[in-house]
Scaffold this active site. Structure first.
Site, PDB file in Angstrom:
ATOM      1  N   ASP A 123      -0.730   1.656   2.426  1.00 26.55           N
ATOM      2  CA  ASP A 123      -1.808   1.457   1.455  1.00 26.55           C
ATOM      3  C   ASP A 123      -1.635   2.447   0.323  1.00 26.55           C
ATOM      4  O   ASP A 123      -1.128   3.560   0.530  1.00 26.55           O
ATOM      5  CB  ASP A 123      -3.178   1.650   2.115  1.00 26.55           C
ATOM      6  CG  ASP A 123      -3.566   0.491   3.021  1.00 26.55           C
ATOM      7  OD1 ASP A 123      -3.090  -0.633   2.784  1.00 26.55           O
ATOM      8  OD2 ASP A 123      -4.361   0.705   3.952  1.00 26.55           O
ATOM      9  N   ASP A 141      -3.446  -6.841   0.577  1.00 23.75           N
ATOM     10  CA  ASP A 141      -4.884  -6.959   0.838  1.00 23.75           C
ATOM     11  C   ASP A 141      -5.579  -7.659  -0.320  1.00 23.75           C
ATOM     12  O   ASP A 141      -6.470  -8.496  -0.114  1.00 23.75           O
ATOM     13  CB  ASP A 141      -5.514  -5.581   1.041  1.00 23.75           C
ATOM     14  CG  ASP A 141      -4.933  -4.816   2.215  1.00 23.75           C
ATOM     15  OD1 ASP A 141      -4.436  -5.459   3.168  1.00 23.75           O
ATOM     16  OD2 ASP A 141      -4.977  -3.568   2.179  1.00 23.75           O
TER      17      ASP A 141
END
Length: 162
Positions: A123, A141
């Site tokens: 991330d 995402d």
């Protein structure tokens, strides 16, 4: 009788490849240029911040001992198969649904690659307002969320007459 793939929603699989290239490319750049926890401010309210997610959204089940890696990998594979079947059954002209499915598949495969290759999801997007930070996320995402939003939007649009 089989139908030509270009007449089905599978015609939109090119978008899966685009999402994968952009997602995996961004993660590669982070892994090559950031140490875990490094942060670079892009502009007010947005940082690049290298984080590892061993769970699902919002690090759900991240501290569960490792089994969740395979659980979430299985879910991703299942969702990809189901959505590809749905794309095959839909017409190529059903653009909104097929784009949504392709975005979700591309995002799911991007995060699946991370889980299988690294054991965690990379991330890097840190959105914040003042001292409040949203959960760090990645482009996969984002693709999944945009795809889900398009599916919801499609449910509110008037149906075209056949």
């Amino acid at each position: 009788m089989s139908k030509p793939l270009c007449s089905t929603g599978l015609r939109w699989l090119w978008l899966v490849v685009v999402v994968l290239i952009i997602d995996l490319g961004s993660k590669y750049l982070i892994l090559q240029n950031f140490a875990l926890g490094d942060t670079v401010s892009l502009f007010s309210s947005l940082n690049l911040h290298y984080a590892r997610n061993y769970g699902a959204a919002f690090s759900f089940l991240a501290d569960s001992g490792g089994w969740q890696r395979w659980f979430f990998a299985g879910i991703a594979i299942g969702i990809c198969v189901i959505l590809m079947v749905m794309m095959y059954r839909s017409k190529a002209t059903q653009k909104l649904n097929n784009i949504a499915y392709a975005l979700i598949i591309g995002g799911a495969l991007g995060n699946l690659f991370d889980r299988l290759w690294h054991g965690f999801v990379v991330d890097m997007i840190d959105f914040y307002v003042g001292d409040w930070h949203f959960a760090t996320f990645n482009l996969a995402d984002s693709a999944i969320c945009i795809g889900a939003a398009l599916i919801v939007l499609e449910g509110f649009l008037p149906k075209k007459q056949a």
